[in-house]
Design an enzyme around this catalytic site. Structure first.
Site, PDB file in Angstrom:
ATOM      1  N   PHE A   1      73.251  61.829  81.156  1.00  0.00           N
ATOM      2  CA  PHE A   1      73.978  62.148  82.397  1.00  0.00           C
ATOM      3  C   PHE A   1      75.374  62.608  82.009  1.00  0.00           C
ATOM      4  CE2 PHE A   1      74.039  60.302  87.009  1.00  0.00           C
ATOM      5  CZ  PHE A   1      74.121  61.598  87.490  1.00  0.00           C
ATOM      6  N   GLU A   2      75.553  63.910  81.893  1.00  0.00           N
ATOM      7  CA  GLU A   2      76.807  64.458  81.384  1.00  0.00           C
ATOM      8  C   GLU A   2      77.388  65.480  82.349  1.00  0.00           C
ATOM      9  OE1 GLU A   2      78.257  63.263  78.829  1.00  0.00           O
ATOM     10  OE2 GLU A   2      76.645  62.014  78.040  1.00  0.00           O
TER      11      GLU A   2
ATOM     12  N   TYR B   1      73.641  43.869  71.536  1.00  0.00           N
ATOM     13  CA  TYR B   1      74.733  43.440  70.664  1.00  0.00           C
ATOM     14  C   TYR B   1      74.820  41.923  70.763  1.00  0.00           C
ATOM     15  CZ  TYR B   1      79.190  42.897  68.356  1.00  0.00           C
ATOM     16  OH  TYR B   1      80.168  42.505  67.466  1.00  0.00           O
TER      17      TYR B   1
ATOM     18  N   SER C   1      72.679  61.507  74.352  1.00  0.00           N
ATOM     19  CA  SER C   1      73.735  62.524  74.231  1.00  0.00           C
ATOM     20  C   SER C   1      74.965  62.034  73.483  1.00  0.00           C
ATOM     21  CB  SER C   1      74.168  62.997  75.617  1.00  0.00           C
ATOM     22  OG  SER C   1      74.734  61.917  76.336  1.00  0.00           O
ATOM     23  N   SER C   2      75.048  60.729  73.237  1.00  0.00           N
ATOM     24  CA  SER C   2      76.229  60.245  72.495  1.00  0.00           C
ATOM     25  C   SER C   2      75.928  58.892  71.874  1.00  0.00           C
ATOM     26  CB  SER C   2      77.471  60.174  73.405  1.00  0.00           C
ATOM     27  OG  SER C   2      77.302  59.198  74.402  1.00  0.00           O
TER      28      SER C   2
ATOM     29  N   LYS D   1      72.296  41.579  78.422  1.00  0.00           N
ATOM     30  CA  LYS D   1      71.556  41.718  77.158  1.00  0.00           C
ATOM     31  C   LYS D   1      70.454  40.653  77.049  1.00  0.00           C
ATOM     32  CE  LYS D   1      73.487  45.385  75.444  1.00  0.00           C
ATOM     33  NZ  LYS D   1      72.765  46.665  75.609  1.00  0.00           N
TER      34      LYS D   1
ATOM     35  N   ALA E   1      73.894  53.486  78.408  1.00  0.00           N
ATOM     36  CA  ALA E   1      75.027  52.595  78.714  1.00  0.00           C
ATOM     37  C   ALA E   1      75.726  53.195  79.926  1.00  0.00           C
ATOM     38  CB  ALA E   1      75.990  52.514  77.537  1.00  0.00           C
TER      39      ALA E   1
ATOM     40  N   TYR F   1      82.071  39.226  75.437  1.00  0.00           N
ATOM     41  CA  TYR F   1      80.784  39.931  75.351  1.00  0.00           C
ATOM     42  C   TYR F   1      79.589  39.009  75.601  1.00  0.00           C
ATOM     43  CZ  TYR F   1      77.620  43.709  74.425  1.00  0.00           C
ATOM     44  OH  TYR F   1      76.647  44.663  74.595  1.00  0.00           O
TER      45      TYR F   1
ATOM     46  N   GLY G   1      69.414  58.381  77.085  1.00  0.00           N
ATOM     47  CA  GLY G   1      70.792  58.161  76.617  1.00  0.00           C
ATOM     48  C   GLY G   1      71.024  58.730  75.232  1.00  0.00           C
TER      49      GLY G   1
HETATM   50  P1  NAD Z   1      77.347  55.791  74.916  1.00  0.00           P
HETATM   51  O1  NAD Z   1      78.290  55.674  76.060  1.00  0.00           O
HETATM   52  O2  NAD Z   1      77.811  56.512  73.695  1.00  0.00           O
HETATM   53  O3  NAD Z   1      75.995  56.519  75.395  1.00  0.00           O
HETATM   54  C1  NAD Z   1      75.396  56.200  76.624  1.00  0.00           C
HETATM   55  C2  NAD Z   1      74.325  57.207  76.953  1.00  0.00           C
HETATM   56  O4  NAD Z   1      73.772  56.861  78.233  1.00  0.00           O
HETATM   57  C3  NAD Z   1      74.831  58.661  77.092  1.00  0.00           C
HETATM   58  O5  NAD Z   1      73.846  59.528  76.566  1.00  0.00           O
HETATM   59  C4  NAD Z   1      74.903  58.853  78.610  1.00  0.00           C
HETATM   60  O6  NAD Z   1      74.782  60.207  79.033  1.00  0.00           O
HETATM   61  C5  NAD Z   1      73.704  58.038  79.039  1.00  0.00           C
HETATM   62  N1  NAD Z   1      73.738  57.656  80.454  1.00  0.00           N
HETATM   63  C6  NAD Z   1      74.648  56.903  81.109  1.00  0.00           C
HETATM   64  N2  NAD Z   1      74.291  56.770  82.419  1.00  0.00           N
HETATM   65  C7  NAD Z   1      73.145  57.472  82.568  1.00  0.00           C
HETATM   66  C8  NAD Z   1      72.284  57.721  83.664  1.00  0.00           C
HETATM   67  N3  NAD Z   1      72.511  57.202  84.867  1.00  0.00           N
HETATM   68  N4  NAD Z   1      71.208  58.507  83.461  1.00  0.00           N
HETATM   69  C9  NAD Z   1      70.947  59.062  82.241  1.00  0.00           C
HETATM   70  N5  NAD Z   1      71.708  58.823  81.153  1.00  0.00           N
HETATM   71  C10 NAD Z   1      72.784  58.044  81.328  1.00  0.00           C
HETATM   72  O7  NAD Z   1      76.846  54.312  74.600  1.00  0.00           O
HETATM   73  P2  NAD Z   1      76.447  53.510  73.268  1.00  0.00           P
HETATM   74  O8  NAD Z   1      77.613  52.716  72.854  1.00  0.00           O
HETATM   75  O9  NAD Z   1      75.766  54.399  72.299  1.00  0.00           O
HETATM   76  O10 NAD Z   1      75.401  52.464  73.867  1.00  0.00           O
HETATM   77  C11 NAD Z   1      74.006  52.665  73.855  1.00  0.00           C
HETATM   78  C12 NAD Z   1      73.288  51.325  73.800  1.00  0.00           C
HETATM   79  O11 NAD Z   1      73.620  50.688  72.546  1.00  0.00           O
HETATM   80  C13 NAD Z   1      73.719  50.347  74.905  1.00  0.00           C
HETATM   81  O12 NAD Z   1      72.597  49.602  75.289  1.00  0.00           O
HETATM   82  C14 NAD Z   1      74.712  49.460  74.188  1.00  0.00           C
HETATM   83  O13 NAD Z   1      74.866  48.196  74.781  1.00  0.00           O
HETATM   84  C15 NAD Z   1      74.061  49.360  72.825  1.00  0.00           C
HETATM   85  N6  NAD Z   1      74.970  48.914  71.750  1.00  0.00           N
HETATM   86  C16 NAD Z   1      76.171  49.516  71.567  1.00  0.00           C
HETATM   87  C17 NAD Z   1      77.043  49.044  70.590  1.00  0.00           C
HETATM   88  C18 NAD Z   1      78.399  49.666  70.394  1.00  0.00           C
HETATM   89  O14 NAD Z   1      79.223  49.118  69.642  1.00  0.00           O
HETATM   90  N7  NAD Z   1      78.669  50.822  70.996  1.00  0.00           N
HETATM   91  C19 NAD Z   1      76.652  47.971  69.766  1.00  0.00           C
HETATM   92  C20 NAD Z   1      75.381  47.409  69.940  1.00  0.00           C
HETATM   93  C21 NAD Z   1      74.553  47.888  70.943  1.00  0.00           C
END
Ligand code: NAD
Length: 403
Positions: free
Chosen positions: A73-74, A224, A49-50, A243, A139, A234, A47
């Site tokens: 997965f993009e 989170y 890529s973003s 979580k 995610a 949440y 994960g």
């Molecule tokens: P995001 O959507 O920016 O990134 C998700 C990543 O998962 C991407 O790289 C995507 O390509 C990859 N992905 C999704 N499905 C996939 C698959 N089937 N196979 C391979 N890759 C796959 O998400 P984010 O907000 O950076 O979240 C990442 C983690 O951080 C999560 O566990 C989230 O709960 C946690 N988190 C996020 C926040 C927030 O505010 N965004 C806060 C605390 C914790």
């Protein structure tokens, strides 16, 4: 083609490649200005890529000099489709790493699949030999069960009773009232299957069996926690259940890694940010906008990149690790300060639509939502034609593969 923002249900259906190129460059320049640290040498990120995974990858590559493999997965560009922001993030990250002596690989496909795990393990054997860090930052709203071929969907819902609140339609910038009905038992279980810890566990087990984990190997995933401002939707809802499962997985993995590798499994609670996944969560756009507002006012605001850099430099590989009684690394300690939460609660309870969009925090939130998809980026002219095929031709390399 001329690339203009295209948003549906708080989800960007396109991305501006040149805006993304600039955002990646600027974030990497930011890391270069921050203190470097002694970290891992070979890292696998699921994960990357973003959002948090990308920030992690940039920090580890440019702040600690690590080699990286990223699984994400993009959508690739096709015809009139620009491809997703994450596709371009990976491409331009790869390009920026050409100045480094390290190696970086991208595999695009389903991280949940056994085939992807085999492919990554084979690559580790052929390149780095072993990895010393696995970051699990996936995610997703859906996971295929490879034993039954079923597609299982996660749900963002409260438990027991409906949650009432408001959210922002980011296309029209209109505030909408919102009632989310409680999840069924099945929906809760499905969310745990998609967003809980089982796939993280599968990755560690597969890597362990293949003997590609180094002594002192570490793994980390992101949770989170939040508080009363976000609990209903949440932590007290389906995502909170997932979580809980992820956090239990960290405890189980920690036992294995400690004994076998003198390593560790960590869970870090990170702050609420703007990401593809987070803007989708009801109520979060309002909470995060007001949180940004309060944190800016108190000079406590960090960008996503700065936040993750601090995690690795100070807490994972540094000496300033903050851990709570459940063993979770509390990178979110600034967001969770009682006075910050109280001030945000006050703004949420006395919510004023007339001034909301004028607040610095809301402006930052909305701008970041556009920026992470390459829009509203200074000096990028969105009226100018973008030759997407040309960019792919120039930047795509064989280190970025579709699996
Ligand atoms: P995001 O959507 O920016 O990134 C998700 C990543 O998962 C991407 O790289 C995507 O390509 C990859 N992905 C999704 N499905 C996939 C698959 N089937 N196979 C391979 N890759 C796959 O998400 P984010 O907000 O950076 O979240 C990442 C983690 O951080 C999560 O566990 C989230 O709960 C946690 N988190 C996020 C926040 C927030 O505010 N965004 C806060 C605390 C914790």
């Amino acid at each position: 083609m001329i690339v203009k923002p295209s948003i549906r249900s708080n989800f960007f259906t396109n991305a501006h490649p040149l805006g993304i190129q600039k955002m990646i460059h600027e974030n990497i320049e930011l890391i270069k200005r921050l203190d470097p640290y002694e970290g891992p040498k070979n890292v696998l990120i699921i994960g990357g890529s973003s959002g948090y995974g990308l920030a992690t990858r940039m920090s580890l590559a440019f702040g600690a000099g690590a080699n990286t493999i990223n699984v994400s997965f993009e959508n690739y560009p096709k015809g009139q489709r620009t491809g997703s922001a994450g596709y371009w993030n990976n491409l331009f990250f790869q390009h920026e790493t050409k100045q480094l002596p390290t190696e970086h690989f991208d595999f695009n496909g389903d991280a949940f699949s056994p085939e992807m795990k085999d492919h990554v393990i084979q690559t580790i054997k052929e390149t780095f030999g072993q990895i010393d860090l696995l970051v699990y930052s996936l995610a997703s709203g859906v996971r295929k069960n490879y034993e039954t071929d079923e597609l299982i969907r996660s749900q963002i819902k409260p438990l027991g009773q409906p949650a009432h609140g408001q959210t922002i339609d980011l296309k029209t910038l209109v505030i909408e009232d919102l009632t989310v009905e409680p999840a069924t038992e099945q929906e809760t279980q499905d969310t745990v299957f998609v967003m809980g810890g089982s796939d993280w566990h599968d990755w560690v087990t597969a890597l362990d069996k293949a003997h590609v984990l180094s002594p002192h190997f570490k793994t980390i995933s992101y949770t989170y926690i939040g508080g009363p401002n976000t609990d209903a939707i949440y932590r007290g809802g389906t995502l909170g259940h997932a979580k809980d499962d992820l956090e239990k997985t960290a405890i189980a993995l920690n036992q294995l890694l400690k004994t076998k590798y003198q390593g560790e499994a960590l869970i870090s609670s990170s702050k609420a940010i703007v990401s593809k996944a987070s803007v989708f969560i009801p109520q979060m756009p309002i909470y995060v906008s007001l949180l940004f507002d309060v944190m800016l006012k108190h000079h406590l605001h960090e960008t996503t990149t700065e936040h993750k850099h601090r995690l690795y430099k100070d807490m994972v590989y540094g000496k300033n690790r903050l851990v709570d009684e459940q063993g979770r690394v509390r990178l979110d300690h600034r967001e969770m300060q009682p006075e910050i939460q109280t001030e945000v609660a006050h703004l949420m309870n006395s919510f004023d639509e007339a001034t909301f969009f004028k607040r610095p925090g809301t402006k930052l939130f909305v701008n970041e939502f556009f920026n992470i998809n390459g829009f509203n980026v200074p000096d990028i002219d969105e009226e100018t034609d973008v030759d997407v095929d040309d960019l792919v031709e120039i930047y795509q390399t064989d280190k970025y593969q579709n699996i």
